[in-house]
Design a protein around this motif. Structure first.
Motif, PDB file in Angstrom:
ATOM      1  N   GLU A 177      -8.060  -2.294   3.638  1.00 49.45           N
ATOM      2  CA  GLU A 177      -7.526  -1.011   4.096  1.00 49.45           C
ATOM      3  C   GLU A 177      -8.232  -0.652   5.395  1.00 49.45           C
ATOM      4  O   GLU A 177      -7.883  -0.581   6.534  1.00 49.45           O
ATOM      5  N   ASP A 237       1.014  -1.052  -0.057  1.00 51.88           N
ATOM      6  CA  ASP A 237      -0.019  -0.084  -0.005  1.00 51.88           C
ATOM      7  C   ASP A 237       0.905   1.245  -0.089  1.00 51.88           C
ATOM      8  O   ASP A 237       2.031   1.307   0.721  1.00 51.88           O
ATOM      9  N   LYS A 278     -11.418   7.059  -1.202  1.00 50.97           N
ATOM     10  CA  LYS A 278     -10.644   6.410  -2.108  1.00 50.97           C
ATOM     11  C   LYS A 278     -10.262   4.955  -1.304  1.00 50.97           C
ATOM     12  O   LYS A 278      -9.846   4.093  -2.120  1.00 50.97           O
ATOM     13  N   LEU A 279     -10.228   4.874  -0.057  1.00 54.07           N
ATOM     14  CA  LEU A 279      -9.605   3.631   0.445  1.00 54.07           C
ATOM     15  C   LEU A 279     -10.645   2.556   0.501  1.00 54.07           C
ATOM     16  O   LEU A 279     -11.999   2.663   0.439  1.00 54.07           O
ATOM     17  N   ASN A 289      -5.379  14.846   3.350  1.00 55.29           N
ATOM     18  CA  ASN A 289      -4.826  15.542   2.178  1.00 55.29           C
ATOM     19  C   ASN A 289      -5.634  16.872   1.871  1.00 55.29           C
ATOM     20  O   ASN A 289      -6.678  16.886   1.329  1.00 55.29           O
ATOM     21  N   MET A 345      -1.005   5.356   3.748  1.00 55.93           N
ATOM     22  CA  MET A 345      -1.879   5.020   4.786  1.00 55.93           C
ATOM     23  C   MET A 345      -1.341   4.497   6.138  1.00 55.93           C
ATOM     24  O   MET A 345      -1.580   4.706   7.097  1.00 55.93           O
ATOM     25  N   SER A 398       2.534   4.493  -4.939  1.00 61.27           N
ATOM     26  CA  SER A 398       2.783   5.950  -5.519  1.00 61.27           C
ATOM     27  C   SER A 398       3.954   6.325  -4.846  1.00 61.27           C
ATOM     28  O   SER A 398       4.819   7.186  -5.437  1.00 61.27           O
ATOM     29  N   TYR A 454      -9.637   9.851   5.454  1.00 61.21           N
ATOM     30  CA  TYR A 454      -9.601   9.876   3.733  1.00 61.21           C
ATOM     31  C   TYR A 454     -11.088  10.195   3.793  1.00 61.21           C
ATOM     32  O   TYR A 454     -12.009   9.298   3.518  1.00 61.21           O
TER      33      TYR A 454
HETATM   34  P1  P6P Z   1      -3.922  10.779  -1.891  1.00 57.49           P
HETATM   35  C1  P6P Z   1      -1.655   5.650  -1.374  1.00 57.49           C
HETATM   36  O1  P6P Z   1      -1.676   5.639  -2.661  1.00 57.49           O
HETATM   37  C2  P6P Z   1      -2.890   5.406  -0.725  1.00 57.49           C
HETATM   38  O2  P6P Z   1      -3.688   4.196  -1.235  1.00 57.49           O
HETATM   39  C3  P6P Z   1      -2.939   5.064   0.826  1.00 57.49           C
HETATM   40  O3  P6P Z   1      -1.815   4.565   1.145  1.00 57.49           O
HETATM   41  C4  P6P Z   1      -3.077   6.681   1.211  1.00 57.49           C
HETATM   42  O4  P6P Z   1      -3.524   6.786   2.268  1.00 57.49           O
HETATM   43  C5  P6P Z   1      -3.726   7.389   0.223  1.00 57.49           C
HETATM   44  O5  P6P Z   1      -3.572   6.484  -1.152  1.00 57.49           O
HETATM   45  C6  P6P Z   1      -3.176   8.540  -0.403  1.00 57.49           C
HETATM   46  O6  P6P Z   1      -4.125   9.069  -1.383  1.00 57.49           O
HETATM   47  O7  P6P Z   1      -5.095  11.025  -2.630  1.00 57.49           O
HETATM   48  O8  P6P Z   1      -3.815  11.705  -0.524  1.00 57.49           O
HETATM   49  O9  P6P Z   1      -2.524  10.682  -2.494  1.00 57.49           O
END
Ligand code: P6P
Length: 341
Positions: free
Chosen positions: A286, A122, A280-281, A218, A254, A125, A270
């Motif tokens: 997760e 996880d 998103k999660l 974020n 995360m 990116s 999130y």
């Molecule tokens: P954003 C990482 O890609 C992830 O899946 C989680 O680990 C993290 O909390 C979230 O996405 C971050 O997302 O949109 O803030 O880049």
């Protein structure tokens, strides 16, 4: 003065799990063996993450996964590692991975009674910038492992509310490698001792502070937040007279954001927003495992209006809004969301 014998008394994860198993005389040790294979998958992933740059594993592997992210080479390696090691334990009948569109049904002769959902890597990116990333897993008892013939059967049997989790945890590949897990009676943290190749108990019975001073979200998404979420976050930045504003800490991985929240307190968010109506999660590998751990540590985990552990999944990759951390902080958030829902 230290006698130097402390190391010989260090409790390894394997010893700890065996000790836990002895509390359940009826157990045949299946969960112990399953966790041993999960532990090995985390160690192999740790080794790959740490040598990625040298082994030129950075960069894209091509292809894509159900989330549409471009798969990184480490994503592929960690997913394969989790699948091979967990299947070889012969303790599971179903595996769900963020990297696999459909559930994996284990061959009948190789099946066990558990189902496992995992995000093998996880935060991928963040891989190329060497930011902390991790693996997350949740383990369920399956109602009838023999009676699984299709991926639909598999999905139906593993889609259980987080309240039914038997064990959940995460590995965190940071400056040290941690493994934090719970069997439903407290949360325990282990640190990988590279000289032994063993996870050693370093954080017995983790308890999250009742209230914290850090919020983690974020802020770049604030334009799309629901009004109630925006009002809550605003209240942390512009508190009533005499109170100090909260600090913001957001790593964007995360496992790292949740781990800091677990140890220091505060709230990780999130939220759902106009772009992501369910956040998103993902729930199964997760939101739910992390919610299980937070509650076991005395914290709370909510979608804003309901407890994450009470959600009955309807698809294996479904998303959920996530607000989790210190009990009082999440209660404050819920009062904002419930007052406007
Ligand atoms: P954003 C990482 O890609 C992830 O899946 C989680 O680990 C993290 O909390 C979230 O996405 C971050 O997302 O949109 O803030 O880049």
């Amino acid at each position: 003065p230290p006698t130097g014998l402390e190391e010989t008394d260090s409790v390894t994860l394997t010893r700890f799990v065996l000790h836990e198993q002895r509390k359940h005389p009826e157990s045949q040790g299946d969960l112990t063996l399953l966790l041993t294979s999960v532990q090995l998958a985390c160690k192999v992933t740790d080794s790959c993450v740490r040598k990625a740059g040298i082994a030129k594993l950075y960069g894209l592997a091509g292809g894509g996964n159900v989330s549409g992210d471009l798969q990184q080479k480490l994503d592929v390696i960690s997913n394969e590692t989790f699948k091979v090691n967990i299947e070889s334990s012969q303790k599971v009948a179903v595996m769900v991975s963020e990297e696999e569109e459909l559930p994996i049904v284990v061959e009948k002769h190789n099946r066990g009674k558990y189902g496992i959902a995992f995000d093998p890597l996880d935060g991928s990116s963040n891989i190329d910038s060497n930011v902390t990333i991790g693996s997350i897993f949740s383990i369920f008892h399956l109602p009838d492992a023999e009676d699984i013939h299709t991926t639909d059967d598999a999905a139906r049997q593993i889609m259980q509310p987080g309240r039914k989790i038997v064990a959940a945890g995460y590995a965190m590949y940071g400056s040290a490698t941690n493994l934090v897990l719970s069997f439903g009676n407290g949360v325990h943290g282990f640190t990988l001792d590279p000289s032994l190749g063993e996870f050693v108990l370093t954080h017995p019975n983790i308890r999250i502070p009742r209230r914290g001073k850090i919020y983690s979200v974020n802020e770049g998404n604030c334009k799309n937040w629901d009004k109630s979420v925006a009002q809550y976050i605003h209240s942390l930045k512009f508190p009533s007279e005499g109170k100090s504003p909260y600090s913001l800490r957001y790593i964007g991985s995360m496992v790292a954001d949740v781990h800091r929240t677990l140890l220091y307190g505060g709230i990780f968010c999130y939220p759902a927003d106009k772009k992501n109506p369910n956040g998103k999660l993902r729930l199964l590998y997760e939101g739910a495992p992390m919610a299980f751990i937070m509650e076991q540590a005395g914290g709370k985990a909510s979608t804003g209006t309901e407890n994450i552990l009470d959600i009955q999944p309807h698809s294996i990759h479904q998303r959920t809004p996530v607000f989790m951390g210190s009990y009082e902080d999440v209660c404050d958030l819920e009062s904002f969301c419930k007052s406007t829902s």
